[in-house]
Design a protein around this motif. Structure first.
Motif, mmCIF file in Angstrom:
data_model
loop_
_atom_site.group_PDB
_atom_site.id
_atom_site.type_symbol
_atom_site.label_atom_id
_atom_site.label_comp_id
_atom_site.label_asym_id
_atom_site.label_seq_id
_atom_site.Cartn_x
_atom_site.Cartn_y
_atom_site.Cartn_z
ATOM 1 N N VAL A 145 6.154 -40.232 -12.010
ATOM 2 C CA VAL A 145 6.813 -39.121 -12.088
ATOM 3 C C VAL A 145 7.115 -38.742 -10.509
ATOM 4 C CG1 VAL A 145 5.796 -37.015 -12.449
ATOM 5 C CG2 VAL A 145 5.043 -38.599 -14.112
ATOM 6 N N ASP A 146 6.809 -39.155 -9.669
ATOM 7 C CA ASP A 146 6.929 -39.186 -7.977
ATOM 8 C C ASP A 146 8.349 -39.875 -7.959
ATOM 9 O OD1 ASP A 146 4.591 -37.455 -7.656
ATOM 10 O OD2 ASP A 146 4.000 -39.312 -6.751
ATOM 11 N N ALA A 147 9.116 -40.673 -8.799
ATOM 12 C CA ALA A 147 10.596 -41.524 -8.496
ATOM 13 C C ALA A 147 11.239 -40.438 -10.066
ATOM 14 C CB ALA A 147 9.675 -43.146 -9.352
ATOM 15 N N ALA A 148 11.116 -39.378 -10.757
ATOM 16 C CA ALA A 148 11.494 -38.656 -11.551
ATOM 17 C C ALA A 148 11.811 -37.505 -10.320
ATOM 18 C CB ALA A 148 11.131 -38.410 -12.506
ATOM 19 N N LYS A 175 7.749 -35.362 -27.691
ATOM 20 C CA LYS A 175 6.752 -34.979 -28.776
ATOM 21 C C LYS A 175 5.863 -34.319 -28.172
ATOM 22 C CE LYS A 175 2.163 -36.525 -31.100
ATOM 23 N NZ LYS A 175 1.341 -37.845 -31.169
ATOM 24 N N ASN A 176 6.191 -32.773 -28.555
ATOM 25 C CA ASN A 176 5.890 -31.537 -28.014
ATOM 26 C C ASN A 176 4.199 -31.303 -29.240
ATOM 27 O OD1 ASN A 176 8.748 -31.084 -28.285
ATOM 28 N ND2 ASN A 176 8.527 -28.639 -27.478
ATOM 29 N N GLY A 177 3.211 -30.679 -27.784
ATOM 30 C CA GLY A 177 2.046 -30.428 -28.203
ATOM 31 C C GLY A 177 0.840 -31.785 -27.635
ATOM 32 N N ASP A 178 1.644 -32.545 -27.305
ATOM 33 C CA ASP A 178 1.307 -33.984 -26.533
ATOM 34 C C ASP A 178 0.777 -33.550 -25.363
ATOM 35 O OD1 ASP A 178 0.523 -36.975 -27.247
ATOM 36 O OD2 ASP A 178 1.132 -36.800 -25.355
ATOM 37 N N ALA A 179 -0.610 -33.301 -25.045
ATOM 38 C CA ALA A 179 -1.354 -33.343 -23.691
ATOM 39 C C ALA A 179 -0.917 -33.806 -22.830
ATOM 40 C CB ALA A 179 -2.589 -32.925 -23.698
ATOM 41 N N GLN A 180 -0.708 -34.765 -22.515
ATOM 42 C CA GLN A 180 0.504 -36.088 -21.612
ATOM 43 C C GLN A 180 1.891 -35.819 -21.482
ATOM 44 O OE1 GLN A 180 -1.375 -39.909 -22.864
ATOM 45 N NE2 GLN A 180 -2.812 -39.589 -21.002
ATOM 46 N N CYS A 181 2.103 -35.714 -22.882
ATOM 47 C CA CYS A 181 4.062 -36.043 -22.916
ATOM 48 C C CYS A 181 4.379 -33.780 -21.709
ATOM 49 C CB CYS A 181 4.308 -35.243 -23.479
ATOM 50 S SG CYS A 181 4.674 -37.266 -24.454
ATOM 51 N N ASP A 182 3.071 -32.925 -22.197
ATOM 52 C CA ASP A 182 3.854 -31.777 -22.209
ATOM 53 C C ASP A 182 3.094 -31.729 -20.297
ATOM 54 O OD1 ASP A 182 4.592 -31.376 -24.313
ATOM 55 O OD2 ASP A 182 2.620 -29.413 -24.913
ATOM 56 N N ALA A 183 2.050 -32.529 -20.111
ATOM 57 C CA ALA A 183 2.479 -31.943 -18.448
ATOM 58 C C ALA A 183 3.312 -32.181 -17.994
ATOM 59 C CB ALA A 183 0.391 -32.567 -18.557
ATOM 60 N N GLY A 231 8.178 -39.760 -23.205
ATOM 61 C CA GLY A 231 7.645 -39.466 -24.292
ATOM 62 C C GLY A 231 5.913 -40.166 -24.512
ATOM 63 N N PRO A 232 5.218 -40.558 -25.609
ATOM 64 C CA PRO A 232 3.635 -40.444 -25.013
ATOM 65 C C PRO A 232 3.196 -41.917 -25.192
ATOM 66 C CG PRO A 232 4.373 -40.164 -27.381
ATOM 67 C CD PRO A 232 6.144 -39.853 -27.172
ATOM 68 N N ARG A 233 3.890 -43.107 -25.767
ATOM 69 C CA ARG A 233 3.405 -44.447 -24.651
ATOM 70 C C ARG A 233 3.883 -44.527 -23.214
ATOM 71 N NH1 ARG A 233 6.875 -49.295 -26.885
ATOM 72 N NH2 ARG A 233 8.771 -47.909 -25.864
ATOM 73 N N GLY A 234 5.010 -44.101 -22.499
ATOM 74 C CA GLY A 234 5.252 -43.918 -21.322
ATOM 75 C C GLY A 234 4.082 -42.557 -20.447
ATOM 76 N N ALA A 235 4.157 -41.762 -21.291
ATOM 77 C CA ALA A 235 3.277 -40.299 -20.443
ATOM 78 C C ALA A 235 1.885 -41.226 -19.865
ATOM 79 C CB ALA A 235 2.666 -39.356 -21.602
ATOM 80 N N LYS A 236 1.031 -41.676 -20.884
ATOM 81 C CA LYS A 236 -0.170 -42.626 -21.148
ATOM 82 C C LYS A 236 -0.104 -42.937 -19.960
ATOM 83 C CE LYS A 236 -1.572 -43.039 -25.958
ATOM 84 N NZ LYS A 236 -1.647 -43.901 -26.885
ATOM 85 N N ASP A 237 1.032 -43.930 -18.701
ATOM 86 C CA ASP A 237 0.742 -44.549 -17.777
ATOM 87 C C ASP A 237 1.895 -44.005 -16.495
ATOM 88 O OD1 ASP A 237 -0.217 -47.214 -19.076
ATOM 89 O OD2 ASP A 237 1.744 -47.573 -19.434
ATOM 90 N N GLY A 238 1.594 -42.836 -16.491
ATOM 91 C CA GLY A 238 2.185 -41.690 -15.859
ATOM 92 C C GLY A 238 3.726 -42.126 -15.969
#
Length: 440
Positions: free
Chosen positions: A428-431, A355-363, A404-411
């Protein structure tokens, strides 16, 4: 590399001219484009694979004491006339005449040139042994170029040449090179079986081809399954110890393995039936020991221990770097595309932003990408998710990092293993830790 800015022209449909899987997938994945019959331009993704393979080949050649140089692609016909091969080589050699009416050729191989260079520099037996190699383009005017880079007219190849004092020393060099080849192919993520082979126009007595098993291979192969079941990397072999090399080589060559040109029905019948394997193989390497054929024919001698002229023993060792790209694909793909071994993949992982443009996904995507911008392909395109997944599978990245936006909410990041299809959800750290590991 950001996919939105990359020169990566993928194709959705199978090209009509592609007859085998590797040719089809290399065209579809935007790795190559044909510019003339049997001649291809290597686009950025394909060139990255070519360089990764070449670097592994280079590292293993350096490890056995070979020294890299670079010879020109254009050669004087005089060198080949000295060796007697100019007229004998055949129409595959592209012969050219320059503006001064001098006979030239586009090199199909380099035995003559390297022998001449050696003769100009080495004068004494005390300077032996010498092993010299290059990774360079070559040209052979195939009558029917086909199968993409598998049998093209222009190809990228590692060719090495050894000069030794006598036959025993030359055989030791041959054995070291065989071991180096086995380790090279292991690092490339493929199993290539060494088989007794014909020496062809290069000449010589001792010769082995290295073949990757694949239904599209041009050579028929017969081999003992023990060669597949055992580890022949020889990690404990001392490259400088003749006894250790002898033991390794004797063990490797005691099992039957031969191309159809060298197949011996009587010897084959002695292999237990349950271990007999037949199939097709793609030649990706060939090693020769041809004695004094070139040093004598070109009169290249050094001063021996007694002061008399001595003609060094020679060997030649080739690996088809550009052919390996296609051979790896033939051995490692599925219906969705290429499955690259991590060591040679153009990019170690793809970052897929759902989801390009979603702040959490983009970050999260930007944080992942910043960890290795040279080794990651960030799919930041404004495309539907299905197209992004299809391209990631087609290009064959070993890993896909899906945000994706759902996972991004939980990092969280979804991590997909391209080879197994297994998916896990990671922090994110594991990735980031995974990125660091696959770059190592």
């Amino acid at each position: 590399m950001r996919l939105s800015r990359s020169f990566l022209p993928t194709l959705k449909e199978n090209p009509a001219e592609a007859q085998i899987t590797s040719h089809r997938l290399m065209l579809r994945a935007g790795m190559i484009r044909q510019t003339a019959a049997g001649i291809y331009a290597w686009l950025p993704a394909g060139l990255r694979v070519l360089r990764h393979i070449a670097n592994i080949v280079r590292h293993e050649q350096d490890a056995v004491g070979a020294q890299e140089l670079l010879m020109p692609t254009m050669q004087s016909a005089d060198l080949w006339k000295r060796s007697g091969r100019y007229d004998a080589y055949g129409p595959e050699m592209l012969r050219i005449r320059d503006r001064h009416e001098r006979d030239m050729l586009f090199g199909p191989t380099n035995e003559e040139m390297i022998t001449d260079l050696f003769g100009q520099a080495v004068k004494s037996y005390k300077e032996l042994p010498q092993v010299l190699y290059q990774i360079q383009w070559k040209f052979r005017d195939e009558v029917r170029p086909r199968f993409g880079v598998m049998r093209g007219r222009e190809f990228y190849m590692k060719d090495a040449y050894s000069f030794d004092l006598d036959h025993d020393a030359a055989v030791d060099t041959y054995r070291r090179m065989m071991l180096a080849y086995l380790r090279t192919f292991q690092r490339l993520g493929v199993r290539a079986i060494p088989m007794r082979a014909d020496t062809g126009p290069i000449g010589g007595e001792l010769s082995h081809e290295f073949l990757i098993l694949a239904p599209t291979g041009e050579s028929g192969v017969f081999f003992d399954s023990a060669l597949e079941d055992q580890d022949w990397l020889g990690e404990n072999v001392d490259l400088n110890d003749r006894a250790s090399l002898e033991k390794f080589f004797t063990g490797m060559t005691s099992f039957y393995a031969a191309t159809d040109e060298m197949h011996d029905a009587e010897a084959w019948a002695k292999v237990p039936a349950e271990r007999q394997r037949e199939g097709r193989g793609i030649e990706v390497g060939h090693i020769f020991n041809f004695g004094r054929k070139y040093t004598q024919s070109m009169d290249i001698a050094v001063s021996g221990p007694d002061g008399a002229p001595l003609y060094p023993e020679m060997g030649s060792y080739g690996i088809g770097v550009s052919r390996l790209v296609a051979a790896i694909i033939e051995a490692s793909h599925d219906d969705n595309g290429i499955i690259w071994p991590a060591s040679v993949a153009p990019f170690r992982a793809a970052i897929i932003n759902l989801k390009n443009g979603d702040a959490q996904c983009d970050a999260i995507c930007e944080k992942l990408y910043a960890a290795a911008p040279d080794d990651l392909l960030y799919d930041d395109r404004a495309e539907r998710a299905g197209a992004k997944f299809a391209d990631a599978d087609l290009l064959g990245h070993p890993w896909q990092l899906i945000v994706g936006p759902r996972g991004a909410k939980d990092g969280k990041v979804e991590v997909k293993n391209r080879r197994t299809g297994e998916r896990t959800e990671e922090t994110v750290d594991a990735a980031l830790a995974l990125i660091a590991k696959i770059r190592a």
